[in-house]
Design an enzyme around this catalytic site. Structure first.
Site, PDB file in Angstrom:
ATOM      1  N   GLU A 199      -6.258   3.924   5.457  1.00 18.09           N
ATOM      2  CA  GLU A 199      -5.759   3.760   4.093  1.00 18.09           C
ATOM      3  C   GLU A 199      -6.111   4.968   3.206  1.00 18.09           C
ATOM      4  O   GLU A 199      -5.298   5.388   2.390  1.00 18.09           O
ATOM      5  CB  GLU A 199      -6.345   2.463   3.504  1.00 18.09           C
ATOM      6  CG  GLU A 199      -5.703   2.062   2.208  1.00 18.09           C
ATOM      7  CD  GLU A 199      -6.332   0.799   1.619  1.00 18.09           C
ATOM      8  OE1 GLU A 199      -6.151  -0.276   2.206  1.00 18.09           O
ATOM      9  OE2 GLU A 199      -6.977   0.911   0.572  1.00 18.09           O
TER      10      GLU A 199
ATOM     11  N   SER B  17     -11.504  -0.408   1.885  1.00 20.23           N
ATOM     12  CA  SER B  17     -10.976  -0.742   3.220  1.00 20.23           C
ATOM     13  C   SER B  17     -10.511   0.551   3.890  1.00 20.23           C
ATOM     14  O   SER B  17      -9.769   1.321   3.292  1.00 20.23           O
ATOM     15  CB  SER B  17      -9.786  -1.689   3.100  1.00 20.23           C
ATOM     16  OG  SER B  17     -10.214  -2.889   2.514  1.00 20.23           O
TER      17      SER B  17
ATOM     18  N   ARG C 142       0.810  -1.227   0.000  1.00 23.30           N
ATOM     19  CA  ARG C 142       0.000   0.000   0.000  1.00 23.30           C
ATOM     20  C   ARG C 142       0.843   1.276   0.000  1.00 23.30           C
ATOM     21  O   ARG C 142       0.368   2.331   0.429  1.00 23.30           O
ATOM     22  CB  ARG C 142      -0.984   0.046   1.174  1.00 23.30           C
ATOM     23  CG  ARG C 142      -2.087  -0.981   1.110  1.00 23.30           C
ATOM     24  CD  ARG C 142      -2.955  -0.828  -0.145  1.00 23.30           C
ATOM     25  NE  ARG C 142      -3.895  -1.916  -0.216  1.00 23.30           N
ATOM     26  CZ  ARG C 142      -3.620  -3.099  -0.795  1.00 23.30           C
ATOM     27  NH1 ARG C 142      -2.464  -3.304  -1.390  1.00 23.30           N
ATOM     28  NH2 ARG C 142      -4.512  -4.049  -0.812  1.00 23.30           N
TER      29      ARG C 142
HETATM   30  C1  LIG Z   1     -15.566   0.078  -2.991  1.00 20.18           C
HETATM   31  C2  LIG Z   1     -14.088   0.265  -3.000  1.00 20.18           C
HETATM   32  C3  LIG Z   1     -13.226  -0.822  -3.084  1.00 20.18           C
HETATM   33  C4  LIG Z   1     -11.841  -0.643  -3.103  1.00 20.18           C
HETATM   34  N1  LIG Z   1     -11.032  -1.743  -3.186  1.00 20.18           N
HETATM   35  C5  LIG Z   1      -9.687  -1.603  -3.193  1.00 20.18           C
HETATM   36  C6  LIG Z   1      -8.837  -2.753  -3.274  1.00 20.18           C
HETATM   37  O1  LIG Z   1      -9.285  -3.885  -3.360  1.00 20.18           O
HETATM   38  N2  LIG Z   1      -7.487  -2.542  -3.260  1.00 20.18           N
HETATM   39  C7  LIG Z   1      -6.936  -1.308  -3.187  1.00 20.18           C
HETATM   40  O2  LIG Z   1      -5.713  -1.198  -3.188  1.00 20.18           O
HETATM   41  N3  LIG Z   1      -7.720  -0.197  -3.133  1.00 20.18           N
HETATM   42  C8  LIG Z   1      -9.066  -0.315  -3.125  1.00 20.18           C
HETATM   43  N4  LIG Z   1      -9.875   0.793  -3.037  1.00 20.18           N
HETATM   44  C9  LIG Z   1      -9.255   2.127  -2.943  1.00 20.18           C
HETATM   45  C10 LIG Z   1      -9.143   2.863  -4.290  1.00 20.18           C
HETATM   46  O3  LIG Z   1     -10.072   2.395  -5.212  1.00 20.18           O
HETATM   47  C11 LIG Z   1      -7.755   2.761  -4.904  1.00 20.18           C
HETATM   48  O4  LIG Z   1      -6.781   3.225  -4.012  1.00 20.18           O
HETATM   49  C12 LIG Z   1      -7.660   3.554  -6.222  1.00 20.18           C
HETATM   50  O5  LIG Z   1      -6.492   3.198  -6.913  1.00 20.18           O
HETATM   51  C13 LIG Z   1      -7.643   5.056  -6.018  1.00 20.18           C
HETATM   52  O6  LIG Z   1      -7.609   5.653  -7.304  1.00 20.18           O
HETATM   53  P1  LIG Z   1      -8.378   6.989  -7.614  1.00 20.18           P
HETATM   54  O7  LIG Z   1      -8.116   7.317  -9.026  1.00 20.18           O
HETATM   55  O8  LIG Z   1      -9.803   6.902  -7.203  1.00 20.18           O
HETATM   56  O9  LIG Z   1      -7.585   8.010  -6.677  1.00 20.18           O
HETATM   57  P2  LIG Z   1      -8.180   9.168  -5.751  1.00 20.18           P
HETATM   58  O10 LIG Z   1      -9.023   8.589  -4.697  1.00 20.18           O
HETATM   59  O11 LIG Z   1      -8.753  10.244  -6.583  1.00 20.18           O
HETATM   60  O12 LIG Z   1      -6.816   9.697  -5.088  1.00 20.18           O
HETATM   61  C14 LIG Z   1      -6.106   8.899  -4.177  1.00 20.18           C
HETATM   62  C15 LIG Z   1      -4.696   9.465  -4.021  1.00 20.18           C
HETATM   63  O13 LIG Z   1      -4.003   9.297  -5.257  1.00 20.18           O
HETATM   64  C16 LIG Z   1      -3.573  10.563  -5.762  1.00 20.18           C
HETATM   65  N5  LIG Z   1      -3.711  10.519  -7.220  1.00 20.18           N
HETATM   66  C17 LIG Z   1      -4.785  10.081  -7.940  1.00 20.18           C
HETATM   67  N6  LIG Z   1      -4.523  10.209  -9.259  1.00 20.18           N
HETATM   68  C18 LIG Z   1      -3.275  10.723  -9.358  1.00 20.18           C
HETATM   69  C19 LIG Z   1      -2.432  11.114 -10.458  1.00 20.18           C
HETATM   70  N7  LIG Z   1      -2.818  10.979 -11.726  1.00 20.18           N
HETATM   71  N8  LIG Z   1      -1.216  11.625 -10.163  1.00 20.18           N
HETATM   72  C20 LIG Z   1      -0.787  11.766  -8.900  1.00 20.18           C
HETATM   73  N9  LIG Z   1      -1.537  11.433  -7.828  1.00 20.18           N
HETATM   74  C21 LIG Z   1      -2.761  10.931  -8.064  1.00 20.18           C
HETATM   75  C22 LIG Z   1      -4.479  11.585  -5.109  1.00 20.18           C
HETATM   76  O14 LIG Z   1      -3.850  12.861  -5.047  1.00 20.18           O
HETATM   77  C23 LIG Z   1      -4.671  10.975  -3.736  1.00 20.18           C
HETATM   78  O15 LIG Z   1      -3.558  11.255  -2.934  1.00 20.18           O
HETATM   79  C24 LIG Z   1     -11.280   0.655  -3.020  1.00 20.18           C
HETATM   80  C25 LIG Z   1     -12.145   1.757  -2.932  1.00 20.18           C
HETATM   81  C26 LIG Z   1     -13.532   1.578  -2.920  1.00 20.18           C
HETATM   82  C27 LIG Z   1     -14.435   2.758  -2.829  1.00 20.18           C
END
Ligand SMILES: Cc1cc2nc3c(=O)[nH]c(=O)nc-3n(C[C@H](O)[C@H](O)[C@H](O)COP(=O)(O)OP(=O)(O)OC[C@H]3O[C@@H](n4cnc5c(N)ncnc54)[C@H](O)[C@@H]3O)c2cc1C
Length: 347
Positions: A341, A240, A164
């Site tokens: 997380e 999570s 992570r």
């Molecule tokens: C229902 C559900 C299930 C999930 N299951 C999992 C799982 O099984 N495993 C897991 O690891 N995670 C899981 N997650 C968490 C999440 O989906 C992941 O961490 C996902 O990769 C976040 O991506 P995002 O584009 O939504 O980022 P955001 O939520 O928009 O941002 C998260 C972080 O990443 C940064 N960020 C995003 N895009 C960029 C970019 N292009 N450049 C630089 N920084 C950036 C943001 O600034 C922030 O700090 C889950 C979430 C939900 C709601």
């Protein structure tokens, strides 16, 4: 570059809490990303990079600066050393890319089916699930370096991946804006189905295909509220909420002794044991916060002990109060401090 003022961020996140961004800027190209950085500097405002909003808790006061939504599209393919390389725009929806890879019969990310968010978000916390993590298949990350305005390609090792974490959410937090991620996948490779839930799902059947594995992962996730499903309030979350704690042998011994005194046994999962991790979900559940536990407008998912959910109209303040209550109780009962997380924005 599209600029809007005072836009609610709650609607752009899966948790659906929090206030507005002073500016919301949407960038669809590398040049627009650079332009957005200039814009925030010219305004003298801090910048926050927004992907799919699936790992965020936004403060009720919102974000006083520029929220930069990365909307860079496109998936290009090329072959190199027997692997199929996919150059994927950071704004591409992650699960759409997984679907494409599986349709192209490429293995390496099938167990990560159904995770919400953008491709650009995946390297940040080294997304993982069901025995796979993106660190295994990321070849390179193309990013704008905010230090000097240069676009750099970081190889896998330079990303510093571990459980992570990566440099993007630790020592270089806030430095890079991810523009594109290159995945190296294996054409015709076998799916990985060694995780307990998947083994159970396929018990007594023939070796699954990649498509069957993807389908199984999505079904298992839906059963746990871990697949965004319209109308299912148990997935109004950030997934999570706590990381599985990584313990030293001494800490583990102390935890086991506490469990024994309560006539409980710490559950053992091969995937966790290998990395000296214990289940944060078990700790939460055995601290009095079982599935479905309610705390006003927030609570624990009815389907998963590790997800804090917004039961409707919740505030970020309520989420934080509940999170702290859980953390304190887990420290009191088990001597372990759970680390959240999701990323907290505007706190
Ligand atoms: C229902 C559900 C299930 C999930 N299951 C999992 C799982 O099984 N495993 C897991 O690891 N995670 C899981 N997650 C968490 C999440 O989906 C992941 O961490 C996902 O990769 C976040 O991506 P995002 O584009 O939504 O980022 P955001 O939520 O928009 O941002 C998260 C972080 O990443 C940064 N960020 C995003 N895009 C960029 C970019 N292009 N450049 C630089 N920084 C950036 C943001 O600034 C922030 O700090 C889950 C979430 C939900 C709601």
């Amino acid at each position: 570059m599209k600029v809007q003022e005072n836009v609610s961020l709650a609607a752009l996140t899966t948790f659906q809490v929090g206030g507005p961004a002073r500016y919301l800027v949407e960038a669809t190209t590398n040049a627009e990303v650079a332009e957005a950085v200039q814009f925030s500097r010219a305004q003298g405002l801090p910048l926050f990079v927004l992907g799919g909003g699936s790992n965020l808790v936004v403060a009720d006061a919102g974000w006083p600066g520029v929220a930069l939504k990365i909307a860079i599209a496109g998936i290009d393919e090329r072959t190199e050393d027997g692997k199929l390389l996919f150059d994927v725009g950071a704004g591409v929806e992650w699960d759409k890319f997984v679907a494409r890879a599986v349709a192209r019969n490429c293995s390496g990310i099938e167990c990560l089916s159904g995770i919400p968010g953008s491709v650009g978000g995946t390297p940040v916390q080294n997304v993982g699930a069901y025995g796979q993590e993106v660190a295994e298949t990321i070849e390179a990350v193309l990013a704008l370096d905010m230090k000097d305005g240069q676009i750099r390609e970081l190889c896998n090792e330079a990303c510093g991946f571990s459980y992570r974490t990566s440099i993007f959410n630790t020592r270089e937090r806030g430095r890079y804006i991810i523009l594109r991620v290159t995945y190296a996948l294996e054409p015709g490779g076998a799916p990985r189905a060694h995780y307990a839930d998947l083994k159970r799902y396929f018990a007594g059947r023939e070796a699954p295909t990649l498509a069957e594995t993807r389908d199984a992962v999505r079904r298992i996730r839906a059963g746990k509220g871990m697949l965004i499903t319209p109308g299912d309030e148990d997935c109004r979350s950030a997934g999570s909420f706590f990381k599985n704690p990584v313990l030293s042998a001494g800490q583990f011994g102390e935890l086991a002794a506490r469990a024994k005194a309560k006539n409980l046994q710490i559950p053992s999962y091969p995937a966790l044991d290998a990395q000296k991790k214990v289940s944060a979900g078990w700790l939460v559940e055995h601290s009095g916060f079982g599935k479905g536990f309610g705390f006003g407008r927030v609570g624990i998912s009815r389907k998963h002990a590790l997800a804090i959910v917004n039961r409707g109209e919740a505030t970020a303040g309520e989420v934080v109060a509940f999170k702290e209550m859980i953390q304190e109780r887990v420290v009191d009962l088990w001597g372990i401090r759970l680390e959240p997380e999701p990323v907290f924005v505007g706190f």
